[in-house]
Structures are given as C-alpha cells and as structure tokens.
Design a protein around this motif. Structure first.
Motif, mmCIF file in Angstrom:
data_model
loop_
_atom_site.group_PDB
_atom_site.id
_atom_site.type_symbol
_atom_site.label_atom_id
_atom_site.label_comp_id
_atom_site.label_asym_id
_atom_site.label_seq_id
_atom_site.Cartn_x
_atom_site.Cartn_y
_atom_site.Cartn_z
ATOM 1 N N ALA A 224 0.819 -1.210 0.000
ATOM 2 C CA ALA A 224 0.000 0.000 0.000
ATOM 3 C C ALA A 224 0.852 1.258 0.000
ATOM 4 N N ASP A 225 1.974 1.228 0.734
ATOM 5 C CA ASP A 225 2.852 2.392 0.774
ATOM 6 C C ASP A 225 3.372 2.742 -0.614
ATOM 7 N N ASP A 228 -0.428 3.165 -3.278
ATOM 8 C CA ASP A 228 -1.473 4.165 -3.025
ATOM 9 C C ASP A 228 -1.233 5.456 -3.814
ATOM 10 N N PHE A 231 -2.419 4.922 -7.484
ATOM 11 C CA PHE A 231 -3.860 4.946 -7.700
ATOM 12 C C PHE A 231 -4.433 6.362 -7.584
ATOM 13 N N ALA A 232 -3.726 7.248 -6.884
ATOM 14 C CA ALA A 232 -4.174 8.630 -6.738
ATOM 15 C C ALA A 232 -3.554 9.558 -7.782
#
Length: 254
Positions: A224-225, A228, A231-232
């Motif tokens: 996720a680090d 994320d 994806f943004a």
C-alpha cells in the motif's frame, strides 16, 4: 560521459551500449562511470520509460578488464558498484540484449537487468573461480534467486560457459533470437514496456524486487505504501479515461 558508453533514445527507449569491442566490452573505470552517468541523467528524463543494455561488436561483455585491474583501474562507482549499475539498478525497467559472451562481470550486468534477451550463440558464465576470484558483483547472490539452486551451483562452481538455450530452459533468459537479432528484439520488448504508465512501471518493478522477503502479515501494508500514490495519480485517471474513450493514453508521469 566517455565514448566508451553510447546512448541513443528513441520511442521512449534508451539504448545504452558498452563500446569497447576491441576488448570484448570488458568493463573498466570509464565504462562504469559512463553507465552510471547515463543512468543518472536518463532516470530524470520524462521521454525515457525503459532501457536496453547491450555491447558493441557482437559481444555483450566479457567482464572486468583484468589488464586494467592489474594497473589499479577500478571498474566500480561509489554507491552503484561494478559497471555503475549492479548495486543500484535503475528505477525504470531495463532489458539486457546479449550477443556473444556475457561472462563474469558481464553476466552480472545482465543479472542486474529485469529481462534478458539473448542470441542463440550467446554464452553465459561465472568463471571467477578459475582465476582465483569470486563473482562479487551480485552473481552468486542473484543467480540462486532467479533459477533452481542446483543449476545455480553448477554455474557458479564450475565456472563453465552455458548456452542461451540452457538458461532459457531454466527461466533466466526470456527470449532467444537468431544471432545478430538480440538487440532488435530487446528494443521491441522495451518499446512495449515503454507504452505503459511510467509511475506504474516503476512501482511494479519495485514491488517485485522488494517483496521477496516480506512476511505474509506485512506484505499488503508494505504494498500500500508503494501503490497508493499510483492509484491517486493523474496517470491513473488518464488510463481510465483513455480506456473509456477508446484512445491511446497520454502519460504525464504524475
């Protein structure tokens, strides 16, 4: 950058060529510094999404320049290691195009790449034990992580040469081409890679490289680090928009 390392950029792909054919592209200090300088610049360029590493004159690289080594010439760059790459491979994907010999440090340069394309006549090997040395530029550490343990041991302990076909069998070489066509195939493959979003490519490569020793309990948090921000990103929105509008995406790397 010296004339012993050539760089050509086209279609989002930078071809980095070790240009010492008279020495079978053996790596000396000038080559190491040239590769490091090329990567330092190219990593910052928005028009470059992938690399190809190759050698001039029908040979990939015969390893360390032993004559230079005897004279004190150091084929390393601080922070990047042998050849300016083995200790700090680039963030962007890199494909090795191997013709002729990829021996000793030359094999280790190929192992520092993400994909390997080799011609039918290409030969790989880690002959350092035959010279009283050890393959210390990542070869004996990376090899057993890429191919079965016993095959890696045979390559590392015998110091013998192994054909591209054998390394294709064990999954180390991605594509085997007719002699003289490895570079064209590598450039075509790098071009397909370069069509994808640069931030996504870098994150995907980072995940594959770093996740090998992550535990099951931590893997998704660590992932996720890294993903994320992807994806943004504006590129993620562009990718979705391009798909919906049935057009080619226009990546911005942001």
């Amino acid at each position: 950058m010296s004339d012993e390392v050539l760089v050509e950029v086209d279609g989002g792909v930078a071809v980095i060529t070790i240009n010492r054919p008279q020495a079978r592209n053996a790596v000396n200090g000038a080559v190491a510094r040239g590769v490091a300088a090329a990567l330092e610049e190219l990593e910052q360029r928005a028009d470059v999404a992938a690399y190809v590493l190759t050698g001039a004159g029908g040979t990939f690289c015969a390893g360390m320049d032993l004559k230079g080594f005897l004279k004190g010439d150091v084929p390393h760059v601080e922070g990047r290691g042998f050849g300016g790459i083995v200790e700090a491979p680039p963030r962007k994907p890199i494909v090795a195009a191997v013709e002729g010999y990829a021996l000793a440090g030359g094999f280790e340069l190929a192992l520092a790449c993400d994909v390997i394309v080799a011609s039918e006549g290409a030969k790989f090997g880690l002959p350092e034990p035959k010279r009283g040395l050890v393959a210390a530029a990542g070869g004996v550490m990376r090899l057993p992580r890429r191919i079965p343990y016993h095959v890696a041991m045979e390559i590392a302990l015998t110091g013998d040469h192994f054909p591209a076909a054998r390394l294709y069998e064990v999954g180390l070489v991605n594509h085997v081409t007719p002699d003289g066509e490895a570079l064209a195939k590598a450039v075509e493959l790098a071009g397909r890679i370069a069509q994808n979003a640069p931030l996504a490519l870098a994150a995907t490569k980072r995940l594959i490289v770093e996740s090998g020793d992550w535990s099951g309990a931590e893997m998704f948090a660590k992932q996720a680090d890294i993903i994320d921000p992807i994806f943004a990103s504006k590129d993620a929105m562009e990718g979705a928009a391009a798909f919906a509008e049935k057009r080619a995406p226009r990546w911005r790397g942001e």
